[in-house]
Design a protein around this motif. Structure first.
Motif, PDB file in Angstrom:
ATOM      1  N   ALA A 158      31.575 -45.690 -29.536  1.00 14.29           N
ATOM      2  CA  ALA A 158      30.890 -43.947 -28.876  1.00 14.29           C
ATOM      3  C   ALA A 158      31.375 -42.883 -29.063  1.00 14.29           C
ATOM      4  CB  ALA A 158      29.399 -44.374 -28.691  1.00 14.29           C
ATOM      5  N   ASP A 159      32.438 -42.890 -27.789  1.00  9.78           N
ATOM      6  CA  ASP A 159      33.067 -42.021 -27.055  1.00  9.78           C
ATOM      7  C   ASP A 159      34.311 -41.158 -28.116  1.00  9.78           C
ATOM      8  OD1 ASP A 159      31.525 -42.567 -25.071  1.00  9.78           O
ATOM      9  OD2 ASP A 159      33.448 -43.806 -24.100  1.00  9.78           O
ATOM     10  N   ASN A 160      34.496 -41.733 -29.392  1.00  9.31           N
ATOM     11  CA  ASN A 160      35.612 -41.292 -30.221  1.00  9.31           C
ATOM     12  C   ASN A 160      34.883 -40.408 -31.666  1.00  9.31           C
ATOM     13  OD1 ASN A 160      37.791 -42.895 -28.599  1.00  9.31           O
ATOM     14  ND2 ASN A 160      37.489 -44.832 -29.074  1.00  9.31           N
ATOM     15  N   LEU A 161      33.548 -40.713 -31.657  1.00  3.22           N
ATOM     16  CA  LEU A 161      33.603 -40.357 -32.574  1.00  3.22           C
ATOM     17  C   LEU A 161      32.563 -39.043 -32.457  1.00  3.22           C
ATOM     18  CD1 LEU A 161      31.362 -43.843 -33.823  1.00  3.22           C
ATOM     19  CD2 LEU A 161      33.732 -42.490 -34.364  1.00  3.22           C
ATOM     20  N   HIS A 162      32.154 -38.151 -33.350  1.00  2.00           N
ATOM     21  CA  HIS A 162      32.741 -36.605 -33.045  1.00  2.00           C
ATOM     22  C   HIS A 162      30.650 -36.404 -33.894  1.00  2.00           C
ATOM     23  CE1 HIS A 162      36.112 -35.673 -31.722  1.00  2.00           C
ATOM     24  NE2 HIS A 162      37.373 -36.050 -33.502  1.00  2.00           N
ATOM     25  N   ALA A 163      30.050 -35.377 -33.318  1.00  3.39           N
ATOM     26  CA  ALA A 163      28.649 -35.120 -32.969  1.00  3.39           C
ATOM     27  C   ALA A 163      29.025 -34.470 -34.698  1.00  3.39           C
ATOM     28  CB  ALA A 163      28.214 -35.012 -32.127  1.00  3.39           C
ATOM     29  N   TYR A 164      28.525 -34.356 -35.881  1.00  3.17           N
ATOM     30  CA  TYR A 164      29.005 -33.861 -37.143  1.00  3.17           C
ATOM     31  C   TYR A 164      27.429 -32.614 -37.638  1.00  3.17           C
ATOM     32  CZ  TYR A 164      33.516 -36.001 -37.797  1.00  3.17           C
ATOM     33  OH  TYR A 164      34.291 -36.035 -37.213  1.00  3.17           O
ATOM     34  N   LYS A 165      26.803 -31.940 -37.825  1.00  2.00           N
ATOM     35  CA  LYS A 165      25.795 -31.390 -38.020  1.00  2.00           C
ATOM     36  C   LYS A 165      24.757 -32.054 -38.983  1.00  2.00           C
ATOM     37  CE  LYS A 165      27.168 -27.044 -38.469  1.00  2.00           C
ATOM     38  NZ  LYS A 165      27.609 -25.713 -38.961  1.00  2.00           N
ATOM     39  N   ASP A 166      25.798 -33.070 -39.638  1.00  2.00           N
ATOM     40  CA  ASP A 166      24.802 -34.387 -40.262  1.00  2.00           C
ATOM     41  C   ASP A 166      24.436 -35.292 -39.846  1.00  2.00           C
ATOM     42  OD1 ASP A 166      27.577 -33.887 -40.984  1.00  2.00           O
ATOM     43  OD2 ASP A 166      27.111 -34.061 -43.197  1.00  2.00           O
ATOM     44  N   ILE A 167      24.588 -35.733 -39.339  1.00  2.00           N
ATOM     45  CA  ILE A 167      24.703 -37.206 -38.745  1.00  2.00           C
ATOM     46  C   ILE A 167      23.398 -37.958 -39.312  1.00  2.00           C
ATOM     47  CG2 ILE A 167      23.746 -38.410 -36.984  1.00  2.00           C
ATOM     48  CD1 ILE A 167      26.955 -38.336 -37.220  1.00  2.00           C
ATOM     49  N   ALA A 168      21.949 -37.000 -39.083  1.00  2.00           N
ATOM     50  CA  ALA A 168      20.769 -37.177 -39.995  1.00  2.00           C
ATOM     51  C   ALA A 168      20.635 -37.894 -41.342  1.00  2.00           C
ATOM     52  CB  ALA A 168      19.362 -36.819 -39.908  1.00  2.00           C
ATOM     53  N   TYR A 169      22.069 -37.457 -42.122  1.00  2.00           N
ATOM     54  CA  TYR A 169      21.994 -37.657 -43.531  1.00  2.00           C
ATOM     55  C   TYR A 169      22.604 -39.198 -43.865  1.00  2.00           C
ATOM     56  CZ  TYR A 169      19.676 -33.528 -44.359  1.00  2.00           C
ATOM     57  OH  TYR A 169      18.759 -32.025 -44.795  1.00  2.00           O
ATOM     58  N   LEU A 170      23.639 -39.297 -42.978  1.00  2.00           N
ATOM     59  CA  LEU A 170      24.523 -40.595 -43.234  1.00  2.00           C
ATOM     60  C   LEU A 170      22.937 -41.742 -42.804  1.00  2.00           C
ATOM     61  CD1 LEU A 170      27.342 -40.021 -40.644  1.00  2.00           C
ATOM     62  CD2 LEU A 170      27.026 -39.114 -42.445  1.00  2.00           C
ATOM     63  N   PRO A 171      25.164 -42.631 -44.045  1.00  2.00           N
ATOM     64  CA  PRO A 171      23.788 -44.395 -44.213  1.00  2.00           C
ATOM     65  C   PRO A 171      23.397 -44.332 -42.781  1.00  2.00           C
ATOM     66  CG  PRO A 171      25.263 -43.471 -46.062  1.00  2.00           C
ATOM     67  CD  PRO A 171      25.378 -42.675 -45.231  1.00  2.00           C
ATOM     68  N   ALA A 172      21.891 -45.421 -42.639  1.00  2.00           N
ATOM     69  CA  ALA A 172      22.005 -46.299 -41.232  1.00  2.00           C
ATOM     70  C   ALA A 172      22.771 -47.159 -40.617  1.00  2.00           C
ATOM     71  CB  ALA A 172      21.279 -46.766 -41.267  1.00  2.00           C
ATOM     72  N   GLY A 173      23.432 -47.911 -39.781  1.00  2.00           N
ATOM     73  CA  GLY A 173      24.128 -48.919 -39.508  1.00  2.00           C
ATOM     74  C   GLY A 173      25.490 -48.439 -39.520  1.00  2.00           C
ATOM     75  N   GLU A 174      26.391 -49.140 -40.037  1.00  2.00           N
ATOM     76  CA  GLU A 174      28.048 -49.896 -39.795  1.00  2.00           C
ATOM     77  C   GLU A 174      28.587 -48.801 -41.102  1.00  2.00           C
ATOM     78  OE1 GLU A 174      29.597 -53.751 -42.625  1.00  2.00           O
ATOM     79  OE2 GLU A 174      29.257 -54.108 -40.722  1.00  2.00           O
ATOM     80  N   VAL A 175      27.304 -48.590 -42.285  1.00  2.00           N
ATOM     81  CA  VAL A 175      28.096 -47.750 -43.197  1.00  2.00           C
ATOM     82  C   VAL A 175      28.891 -46.584 -43.220  1.00  2.00           C
ATOM     83  CG1 VAL A 175      28.196 -46.625 -45.769  1.00  2.00           C
ATOM     84  CG2 VAL A 175      27.519 -49.097 -45.438  1.00  2.00           C
ATOM     85  N   GLY A 176      27.248 -45.666 -42.481  1.00  2.00           N
ATOM     86  CA  GLY A 176      27.488 -44.564 -41.888  1.00  2.00           C
ATOM     87  C   GLY A 176      28.602 -44.025 -40.184  1.00  2.00           C
ATOM     88  N   GLN A 177      29.485 -45.410 -39.371  1.00  2.00           N
ATOM     89  CA  GLN A 177      29.012 -45.958 -38.816  1.00  2.00           C
ATOM     90  C   GLN A 177      30.415 -45.805 -38.986  1.00  2.00           C
ATOM     91  OE1 GLN A 177      29.506 -45.833 -35.418  1.00  2.00           O
ATOM     92  NE2 GLN A 177      30.724 -46.824 -34.216  1.00  2.00           N
TER      93      GLN A 177
END
Length: 434
Positions: A158-177
């Motif tokens: 998680a330390d390598n993943l940025h906080a994009y504006k549309d995180i809430a719009y990503l598919p849940a689970g590994e697809v969004g990951q």
């Protein structure tokens, strides 16, 4: 011919070394596949394109070869069938699996065997009705998940993943990951204003770039161009049976209607509470690629002569307010933070007029009712609001008593909750095929 080199990835990628065999076999077999929807562009339509070198390599290795007329269509979306062909050529399967069959994949078609393998290996899957939809364009989210599976990616820190504006719009689970990881590691370009855009369609050039980078074969000076997600549109709000739209004139004088309401979503479009909304223009800041099939409105304002605030003195008197969007006859509620979007969408409630409850220094809320145009534009903005309660918006306008003459209404797309890891949205990501 330059062959792809996979040695670097052998410890982390199960199938990657087999790509060299696939490339050799493809060259020996000869003949390019005939893709669906062949274009009429001239040969080498990718000359001077940012991805020209990797397209040339892809064509030479017959991974994604283009069309019979010599064109490649670098900026066209890659279809799910084409993505299946690209993946299965780069990552062939040594194991013989039972061939998967789909209701819309004709046996013997140029993509049938690739789709069967891609499904068997878990790269791409069918919908609930057993349809693969081979000619459906692939989204960035589902393409990232497909590549992640092929490349045997492990869960990123998680330390390598940025906080994009549309995180809430990503598919849940590994697809969004996987989409977050692909963007963080430069396989897919995030927008310069901080959006990942999971439902944005992946282009053919972006697909071959992803693969070239994964194989360490992408030249250092080749990178997808920067772009901004929030775009300004000026046009007329229209109402259809499916919701609101924006009719905008294009550069050549024709008109395009963009949907501002997702298919099947509840909307006030057509309700008497917003009758007459088509009487003037609007300026809309919106994002394409957050929700399938629609522009997600971030900011909306009256446009042209109907703005009501076009003179310098009015502009100088603009005030900025943050408050909870609410309709008139609920403005006296003791806790407006609990007020729901469902109530806002009820024509009977909306007919009392929209406005905002603004928290005062004494802990109480003061209600400012929108003028007529502000009320109409609020009805449009509601269709792009993801939150169900405590709908805070930003309002710019001039205040006259308890009325605010609206200059603009804005929502914060980051003010919605990200999906929980276990709440996989079947309408998004790898299984999204609308």
């Amino acid at each position: 011919m330059m062959k792809m080199v996979y040695k670097k990835y052998r410890s982390a990628v199960k199938k990657a070394p087999l790509a060299i065999l696939a490339i050799t076999a493809a060259l020996e077999a000869g003949g390019a596949p005939v893709y669906a929807n062949e274009g009429q562009a001239g040969a080498k339509d990718y000359s001077g394109h940012w991805s020209e070198t990797i397209i040339e390599r892809s064509i030479g290795q017959k991974l994604l070869t283009g069309y019979q007329d010599g064109s490649f269509h670098p900026d066209s979306p890659i279809t799910r069938a084409e993505l299946a062909v690209l993946l299965t050529k780069a990552f062939p399967d040594e194991e013989t699996k039972k061939a998967a069959s789909f209701s819309d994949v004709r046996s013997g078609s140029w993509y049938a065997s690739a789709i069967s393998q891609a499904a068997g290996d878990g790269y791409l899957s069918a919908d609930a009705d057993g349809a693969f939809r081979p000619n459906q364009p692939a989204t960035r989210a589902e393409a990232a998940a497909a590549f992640a599976t092929a490349l045997n990616w492990k869960e990123a820190s998680a330390d390598n993943l940025h906080a994009y504006k549309d995180i809430a719009y990503l598919p849940a689970g590994e697809v969004g990951q996987w989409l977050r990881q692909a963007a963080a590691q430069g396989y897919i370009e995030a927008s310069s204003d901080g959006y990942l855009l999971p439902q944005k369609l992946l282009t053919r050039s972006e697909a071959v770039f992803f693969l070239a980078k994964a194989n360490g074969a992408q030249p250092l000076d080749v990178q997808p161009p920067a772009f901004t997600a929030e775009q300004e549109h000026t046009g007329t709000i229209v109402q259809t049976s499916g919701g609101f739209g924006l009719k905008e004139k294009t550069a050549n004088g024709s008109e395009t209607v963009y949907s501002l309401t997702a298919a099947g979503d509840a909307s006030l479009a057509g309700a008497a509470a917003v009758a007459g909304i088509e009487s003037g223009t609007a300026v809309v800041d919106a994002v394409d690629g957050l929700v399938s099939g629609k522009l997600q409105v971030v900011k909306i304002a009256p446009g042209g002569s109907d703005s009501g605030n076009g003179n310098d003195s009015a502009a100088a008197n603009l005030q900025e307010l943050d408050g909870i969007l609410i309709e008139g006859h609920h403005s006296g509620t003791s806790d407006p933070t609990k007020h729901s979007k469902k109530c806002l969408l009820m024509p009977g409630c909306a007919s009392s007029g929209f406005g905002i409850d603004v928290l005062q220094t004494d802990g109480k809320y003061k209600y400012y009712k929108f003028d007529t145009r502000g009320h109409e534009l609020a009805a449009v903005l509601i269709d792009s609001i993801k939150k169900e309660t405590n709908i805070v918006i930003h309002v710019s306008g001039t205040i006259e008593g308890d009325i605010i003459h609206v200059a603009s209404l804005s929502q914060d797309v980051t003010a919605v909750d990200a999906p929980a890891d276990g709440d996989q949205d079947s309408s998004s990501g790898r299984e999204h095929m609308e």
